[in-house]
Design a protein around this motif. Structure first.
Motif, PDB file in Angstrom:
ATOM      1  N   THR A 255       0.837  -1.196   0.000  1.00 50.74           N
ATOM      2  CA  THR A 255       0.000   0.000   0.000  1.00 50.74           C
ATOM      3  C   THR A 255       0.871   1.244   0.000  1.00 50.74           C
ATOM      4  O   THR A 255       1.876   1.303   0.726  1.00 50.74           O
ATOM      5  CB  THR A 255      -0.917   0.018   1.233  1.00 50.74           C
ATOM      6  N   SER A 256       0.491   2.220  -0.808  1.00 45.39           N
ATOM      7  CA  SER A 256       1.233   3.473  -0.862  1.00 45.39           C
ATOM      8  C   SER A 256       0.270   4.625  -1.121  1.00 45.39           C
ATOM      9  O   SER A 256      -0.860   4.419  -1.565  1.00 45.39           O
ATOM     10  CB  SER A 256       2.309   3.422  -1.958  1.00 45.39           C
ATOM     11  N   ASP A 257       0.761   5.828  -0.846  1.00 46.51           N
ATOM     12  CA  ASP A 257      -0.028   7.031  -1.053  1.00 46.51           C
ATOM     13  C   ASP A 257       0.512   7.764  -2.282  1.00 46.51           C
ATOM     14  O   ASP A 257       1.730   7.839  -2.484  1.00 46.51           O
ATOM     15  CB  ASP A 257       0.053   7.942   0.171  1.00 46.51           C
ATOM     16  N   LYS A 258      -0.393   8.274  -3.115  1.00 47.34           N
ATOM     17  CA  LYS A 258       0.043   8.849  -4.380  1.00 47.34           C
ATOM     18  C   LYS A 258      -0.828  10.042  -4.758  1.00 47.34           C
ATOM     19  O   LYS A 258      -2.034  10.047  -4.524  1.00 47.34           O
ATOM     20  CB  LYS A 258      -0.036   7.772  -5.472  1.00 47.34           C
ATOM     21  N   ASP A 259      -0.192  11.045  -5.378  1.00 43.77           N
ATOM     22  CA  ASP A 259      -0.929  12.209  -5.869  1.00 43.77           C
ATOM     23  C   ASP A 259      -1.292  11.959  -7.333  1.00 43.77           C
ATOM     24  O   ASP A 259      -0.437  11.688  -8.171  1.00 43.77           O
ATOM     25  CB  ASP A 259      -0.041  13.457  -5.757  1.00 43.77           C
TER      26      ASP A 259
ATOM     27  N   LEU B 255      -7.396  14.561  -9.615  1.00 39.94           N
ATOM     28  CA  LEU B 255      -8.208  13.534  -8.961  1.00 39.94           C
ATOM     29  C   LEU B 255      -7.964  13.490  -7.464  1.00 39.94           C
ATOM     30  O   LEU B 255      -8.740  12.881  -6.728  1.00 39.94           O
ATOM     31  CB  LEU B 255      -7.914  12.157  -9.572  1.00 39.94           C
ATOM     32  N   GLY B 256      -6.872  14.124  -7.019  1.00 39.32           N
ATOM     33  CA  GLY B 256      -6.567  14.171  -5.592  1.00 39.32           C
ATOM     34  C   GLY B 256      -5.581  13.097  -5.164  1.00 39.32           C
ATOM     35  O   GLY B 256      -4.910  12.463  -5.995  1.00 39.32           O
ATOM     36  N   ARG B 257      -5.511  12.882  -3.861  1.00 43.40           N
ATOM     37  CA  ARG B 257      -4.626  11.856  -3.307  1.00 43.40           C
ATOM     38  C   ARG B 257      -5.301  10.503  -3.415  1.00 43.40           C
ATOM     39  O   ARG B 257      -6.515  10.371  -3.281  1.00 43.40           O
ATOM     40  CB  ARG B 257      -4.318  12.147  -1.838  1.00 43.40           C
ATOM     41  N   ALA B 258      -4.492   9.473  -3.672  1.00 40.78           N
ATOM     42  CA  ALA B 258      -5.041   8.132  -3.868  1.00 40.78           C
ATOM     43  C   ALA B 258      -4.265   7.124  -3.039  1.00 40.78           C
ATOM     44  O   ALA B 258      -3.055   7.265  -2.815  1.00 40.78           O
ATOM     45  CB  ALA B 258      -4.982   7.737  -5.342  1.00 40.78           C
ATOM     46  N   CYS B 259      -4.958   6.123  -2.563  1.00 43.79           N
ATOM     47  CA  CYS B 259      -4.346   4.983  -1.883  1.00 43.79           C
ATOM     48  C   CYS B 259      -4.178   3.885  -2.935  1.00 43.79           C
ATOM     49  O   CYS B 259      -5.167   3.379  -3.484  1.00 43.79           O
ATOM     50  CB  CYS B 259      -5.236   4.504  -0.736  1.00 43.79           C
ATOM     51  N   VAL B 260      -2.934   3.532  -3.228  1.00 43.44           N
ATOM     52  CA  VAL B 260      -2.618   2.586  -4.296  1.00 43.44           C
ATOM     53  C   VAL B 260      -2.272   1.230  -3.698  1.00 43.44           C
ATOM     54  O   VAL B 260      -1.406   1.128  -2.815  1.00 43.44           O
ATOM     55  CB  VAL B 260      -1.449   3.094  -5.157  1.00 43.44           C
TER      56      VAL B 260
END
Length: 358
Positions: free
Chosen positions: A137-141, A145-150
């Motif tokens: 799991t990682s956090d991505k801009d 669309l905003g910030r996303a949890c990948v």
């Protein structure tokens, strides 16, 4: 008296023999004429006179009647049959797609990366990770669309976020033309590059003002997927036709490109009004295409003639914006329909097994 009868019998016999000889001669002559006509490549109608004279009308016989029944146009589709995913109607689209991005042939195209025979996303290690439910799991801009949890399977490389949309030339031109007329162009670009890489996207928050942009971009991506699938099927069919009959069956394993039926996209929507907006978005992306059953579609997926929509006619502020956006129009939820995209037409209410989108 006896002599007269005998002479009459002989005369009758002579006449019969003469008629038989004449008939035999005519038959031989007719066969010879037919043989000469066939040798000269003539076909058509031959008239034969009745044996023994008379005024009966001549019989007409077609020498090539059977041939006329079996000679057909190989490119024609029998009437009443549904066209499958290999129709020659698709040829024009293939010609259009032959000018598609060069990265498609080089393996950089997202469609080939995910659905090609040597997909880098379907390695043994990633399959094991999915089976064992091991995810990173990682956090991505993701831009507008905003910030996303990948979430990715352990060991899988991130597809990244770049400018490659994977659109075919004609659809890319349509998209760029839309950007010139819209103020939310960056949102559209970010959305298209995200779903164009075939990442699963779940939006938990959506602005009502931008819902039309979401529809247009996603419909463009869906049409792009359908046309690329069609292109691959036709190209693989050419390869299969060139394989030797005694070739190793494993040679065609890399050409697995379709399922048992034609549909490849399912769009799940709550109401007929929602379906109306989405199908209209599909049609909008295919400018210049002929639309079949459009009048029926309008009558069945909008309000009946003379009906008033109380949500739209009420004074501003009577109902919340999201309620009006979601519940206005025909809110019947008992429906389903198919959509088929061919060479230069869109067929609505197509048979499910002959549809591209349901």
């Amino acid at each position: 008296m006896t002599s007269l009868i005998k002479q009459t019998n002989q005369s009758t016999t002579t006449r019969l023999l003469t008629l038989l000889n004449v008939s035999a001669t005519s038959l031989k002559k007719r066969k010879r004429e037919e043989a000469e006509e066939q040798a000269n490549g003539k076909t058509g109608v031959v008239s034969t006179a009745p044996v023994g004279g008379g005024n009966a009308p001549p019989t007409v016989k077609k020498l090539n009647a059977r041939k006329e029944m079996i000679v057909i146009d190989e490119g024609a589709t029998p009437s009443g049959e549904d066209e499958g995913p290999n129709d020659k109607e698709m040829d024009s689209d293939v010609e259009m797609e032959d000018k598609a991005h060069k990265e498609s042939e080089g393996g950089k195209d997202p469609y080939n990366a995910h659905f090609g025979p040597d997909s880098s996303y379907l390695s043994d290690s990633t399959r094991i990770s999915v089976d064992n439910r091991k995810w990173t799991t990682s956090d991505k801009d993701v831009g507008k669309l905003g910030r996303a949890c990948v979430l990715l399977p352990e060991g899988a490389a991130s597809p990244g976020h770049n400018a490659v949309t994977g659109l075919l030339d004609k659809l890319q031109a349509t998209f760029e033309d839309q950007l010139l007329k819209k103020s939310d162009l960056q949102l559209r670009k970010d959305l298209l590059t995200t779903i164009g890489s075939y990442q699963d996207l779940y939006l938990t928050k959506r602005d009502l003002k931008s819902q039309n942009a979401y529809r247009e971009v996603i419909s463009l991506h869906i049409l792009n997927h359908i046309m690329k699938k069609r292109r691959r099927i036709l190209k693989n069919n050419e390869k299969l036709s060139s394989l030797q009959k005694d070739a190793d069956p494993s040679d065609s394993n890399a050409l697995l490109d379709q399922g048992f039926v034609r549909p490849s996209v399912l769009v799940v929507l709550p109401f007929r009004s929602s379906a109306y907006h989405w199908i209209t978005a599909f049609i909008h992306q295919l400018s210049g295409y002929q639309v079949e059953n459009r009048a029926r579609f309008h009558s069945e997926f909008t309000l009946p003639a003379g009906a008033e929509d109380k949500l739209l006619s009420a004074p501003a502020g009577t109902y919340s914006e999201d309620h009006v956006a979601n519940m206005s129009g025909n809110i019947d939820d008992y429906f389903r329909t198919g959509m088929k995209v061919t060479r230069k037409s869109v067929k609505l209410f197509s048979d499910f097994y002959s549809s591209d989108i349901i």
